[in-house]
Design a protein around this motif. Structure first.
Motif, PDB file in Angstrom:
ATOM      1  N   SER A 153      -7.808   9.913   8.897  1.00 10.96           N
ATOM      2  CA  SER A 153      -7.544  10.583   7.509  1.00 10.96           C
ATOM      3  C   SER A 153      -7.677  11.850   7.276  1.00 10.96           C
ATOM      4  O   SER A 153      -6.873  12.361   6.399  1.00 10.96           O
ATOM      5  CB  SER A 153      -8.884   9.710   6.762  1.00 10.96           C
ATOM      6  N   ILE A 157      -4.695  14.098   5.508  1.00 14.97           N
ATOM      7  CA  ILE A 157      -4.879  15.237   4.348  1.00 14.97           C
ATOM      8  C   ILE A 157      -4.204  16.403   4.752  1.00 14.97           C
ATOM      9  O   ILE A 157      -3.580  17.216   3.996  1.00 14.97           O
ATOM     10  CB  ILE A 157      -6.381  15.377   4.071  1.00 14.97           C
ATOM     11  N   THR A 160      -0.633  16.430   4.391  1.00 15.98           N
ATOM     12  CA  THR A 160      -0.313  16.528   2.934  1.00 15.98           C
ATOM     13  C   THR A 160      -0.192  17.767   2.506  1.00 15.98           C
ATOM     14  O   THR A 160       0.677  18.251   1.873  1.00 15.98           O
ATOM     15  CB  THR A 160      -1.170  15.663   2.162  1.00 15.98           C
ATOM     16  N   THR A 190       3.506   9.461   2.656  1.00  8.87           N
ATOM     17  CA  THR A 190       3.042   8.096   2.597  1.00  8.87           C
ATOM     18  C   THR A 190       3.446   7.553   4.193  1.00  8.87           C
ATOM     19  O   THR A 190       2.209   6.864   4.556  1.00  8.87           O
ATOM     20  CB  THR A 190       4.040   7.251   1.744  1.00  8.87           C
ATOM     21  N   THR A 193       0.574   9.315   6.266  1.00  5.37           N
ATOM     22  CA  THR A 193      -0.846   9.053   6.209  1.00  5.37           C
ATOM     23  C   THR A 193      -1.229   7.351   6.299  1.00  5.37           C
ATOM     24  O   THR A 193      -2.172   7.275   6.954  1.00  5.37           O
ATOM     25  CB  THR A 193      -1.156   9.260   4.697  1.00  5.37           C
ATOM     26  N   THR A 211       3.938   1.549  -1.651  1.00  2.00           N
ATOM     27  CA  THR A 211       3.548   3.126  -2.245  1.00  2.00           C
ATOM     28  C   THR A 211       4.849   3.569  -2.565  1.00  2.00           C
ATOM     29  O   THR A 211       4.785   4.353  -3.591  1.00  2.00           O
ATOM     30  CB  THR A 211       2.909   3.989  -1.379  1.00  2.00           C
ATOM     31  N   SER A 265       0.567  10.768  -8.568  1.00  2.00           N
ATOM     32  CA  SER A 265       0.167   9.398  -8.821  1.00  2.00           C
ATOM     33  C   SER A 265       0.159   8.982  -7.401  1.00  2.00           C
ATOM     34  O   SER A 265      -0.020   7.709  -7.200  1.00  2.00           O
ATOM     35  CB  SER A 265       1.420   8.731  -9.730  1.00  2.00           C
ATOM     36  N   GLY A 267      -1.581   9.215  -4.461  1.00  3.28           N
ATOM     37  CA  GLY A 267      -2.856   9.118  -3.752  1.00  3.28           C
ATOM     38  C   GLY A 267      -3.269   7.684  -4.528  1.00  3.28           C
ATOM     39  O   GLY A 267      -3.796   6.892  -3.708  1.00  3.28           O
ATOM     40  N   ALA A 268      -3.420   7.465  -5.792  1.00  3.69           N
ATOM     41  CA  ALA A 268      -4.069   6.082  -6.337  1.00  3.69           C
ATOM     42  C   ALA A 268      -2.980   5.009  -6.027  1.00  3.69           C
ATOM     43  O   ALA A 268      -3.591   3.956  -5.548  1.00  3.69           O
ATOM     44  CB  ALA A 268      -3.902   6.187  -8.008  1.00  3.69           C
ATOM     45  N   MET A 270      -1.157   4.900  -3.453  1.00  3.53           N
ATOM     46  CA  MET A 270      -1.185   4.516  -1.952  1.00  3.53           C
ATOM     47  C   MET A 270      -2.521   3.826  -1.628  1.00  3.53           C
ATOM     48  O   MET A 270      -2.792   3.078  -0.741  1.00  3.53           O
ATOM     49  CB  MET A 270      -1.347   5.969  -1.140  1.00  3.53           C
ATOM     50  N   ASP A 271      -3.619   4.287  -2.393  1.00  5.39           N
ATOM     51  CA  ASP A 271      -4.959   3.316  -2.495  1.00  5.39           C
ATOM     52  C   ASP A 271      -4.994   1.931  -2.650  1.00  5.39           C
ATOM     53  O   ASP A 271      -5.442   1.299  -1.947  1.00  5.39           O
ATOM     54  CB  ASP A 271      -6.105   4.141  -3.112  1.00  5.39           C
ATOM     55  N   ASN A 310      -8.654   1.829 -10.302  1.00  8.30           N
ATOM     56  CA  ASN A 310      -7.678   2.982  -9.778  1.00  8.30           C
ATOM     57  C   ASN A 310      -6.897   3.775 -11.128  1.00  8.30           C
ATOM     58  O   ASN A 310      -6.672   4.811 -11.178  1.00  8.30           O
ATOM     59  CB  ASN A 310      -6.623   2.556  -8.969  1.00  8.30           C
TER      60      ASN A 310
END
Length: 387
Positions: A153, A157, A160, A190, A193, A211, A265, A267-268, A270-271, A310
């Motif tokens: 992870s 980051i 990114t 995407t 990660t 995503t 948007s 990150g959210a 993707m989560d 989210n």
């Protein structure tokens, strides 16, 4: 034995492909960072160096504890051509520049040289080590708590950050479409990660597809709202500075706002994608007799719990970013019609809602993709194993 050899061969081929893609990405970075920057301001003779305060020549501390005017200090230069030299400097009492200097404090100074004379002023505190330590602590905490996956992870980051600073920004500067550039960056981030987190699996493929589609929805919704509401990249703060840059470079201002929404948007979305795909994958591994409809229904049930949190996260994030504006609106008792039609309010609403819509719609999209892929025998055979 034969099956094991086939799997090993497949793994080796996959590693070679990843290596080639990595080399291609590095070449991509080198190409886009070969930029001949146009000098927008005359910086000849101006430098910023690290220095240490050796003496306070005159202080600006008042009896009531406040500071007014400037400090005069003697500093010793620690870097650059003037390293080791002692100079007199001025430190202003401002909110953005200067520092409340004390003896032995390390600062960053601005040196403007013309001929044999130099004008030296304290630019800011020397806070680089604190920033490096803070970032390193963050990455180490991820690694310590998450173990191997935490380390991956952290690598995601870092990747990114590299994509945004060394690829996305140069692409904008070179004149590429901001929206198209954001799409490319979002896809790259995407894939890398989620692959680092999920490995080579159907779960990973489902998350990546969900995503990418979700982020595209966010950008499309924002662009549509902006078109109807007459909001574009020229309605943002500091637009005068951007116009000046645009007039002297190939920068396209109009699409920057929507490109930013797409990136924000990511990150959210993707989560949500990873969470829903992982849940469906675990459910299927527990009971492989479940049908597509049952898997889809399970994904929707999990997603309904996630998407609300989210979406709320996105709304709160944009609200926090607009807090200064909200305080000023409240303090000046602005009228409703004035507030609701402000560009800044429209932009914040557009950002929050478009991202939230993307998060919500990602749930059924990922549920559908994951349920289709997991129950598809040829796809399962192609992946051979699930992680």
């Amino acid at each position: 034995m034969f099956a094991k050899l086939v799997i090993n061969k497949s793994t080796a081929i996959r590693k070679i492909i990843i290596l080639l893609l990595g080399i291609g990405f590095c070449m991509f970075l080198v190409f886009f960072n070969k930029v001949d920057k146009i000098q927008l301001t005359n910086q000849k003779g101006t430098g910023y160096e690290k220095a240490v305060v050796e003496e306070i020549l005159s202080d600006n501390l008042q009896l009531d504890g406040s500071r007014t005017g400037n400090q005069r200090v003697k500093v010793r230069i620690l870097t650059g051509d003037l390293k080791g030299k002692g100079l007199e400097a001025t430190s202003v009492s401002g909110y953005l520049y200067g520092a409340n200097c004390t003896k032995n404090m390390k600062v960053i100074i601005s040196i403007s040289t013309s001929g044999n004379s130099s004008v030296v002023s304290v630019y800011s505190y020397y806070r680089a080590p604190i920033i490096y330590a803070f970032v390193a602590s963050f990455l180490l905490i991820i690694w310590a708590i998450g173990g191997t996956r935490g380390f991956k992870s952290a690598m995601g980051i870092i990747f990114t950050f590299i994509c945004i600073i060394f690829l996305f920004i140069p692409m904008l500067y070179k004149g590429y479409s901001p929206f198209l550039s954001a799409v490319i960056i979002a896809i790259l981030i995407t894939i890398v990660t989620i692959y680092l987190i999920g490995g080579y699996s159907i779960k990973t493929l489902s998350s990546i597809l969900g995503t990418v589609i979700g982020v595209m929805i966010a950008g499309g919704v924002a662009a549509g709202f902006g078109y109807v509401a007459h909001i574009n990249g020229y309605n943002v703060s500091a637009v005068e500075d951007l116009v000046f840059v645009s007039n002297n470079t190939n920068l396209k201002i109009g699409g920057i706002l929507f490109a930013g929404i797409l990136i924000a948007s990511l990150g959210a979305v993707m989560d949500v994608s990873i969470s829903v795909a992982s849940a469906i994958n675990e459910i299927y591994n527990t009971n492989k007799n479940l049908s597509k409809r049952e898997l889809f229904s399970s994904g929707m049930n999990v997603g309904r719990d996630i998407m609300g949190a989210n979406a709320n996260t996105l709304i709160l994030a944009y609200t926090g970013g607009a807090l200064n504006t909200l305080i000023l609106i409240y303090a000046y008792s602005m009228k409703y019609n004035q507030i609701i039609n402000m560009y800044s309010i429209g932009i914040e609403i557009m950002q929050g809602i478009s991202g939230s819509i993307a998060v919500i719609l990602t749930v059924p999209i990922v549920s559908f993709i994951a349920s289709e892929l997991l129950t598809n025998n040829p796809v399962q055979d192609a992946f051979r194993k699930e992680i």
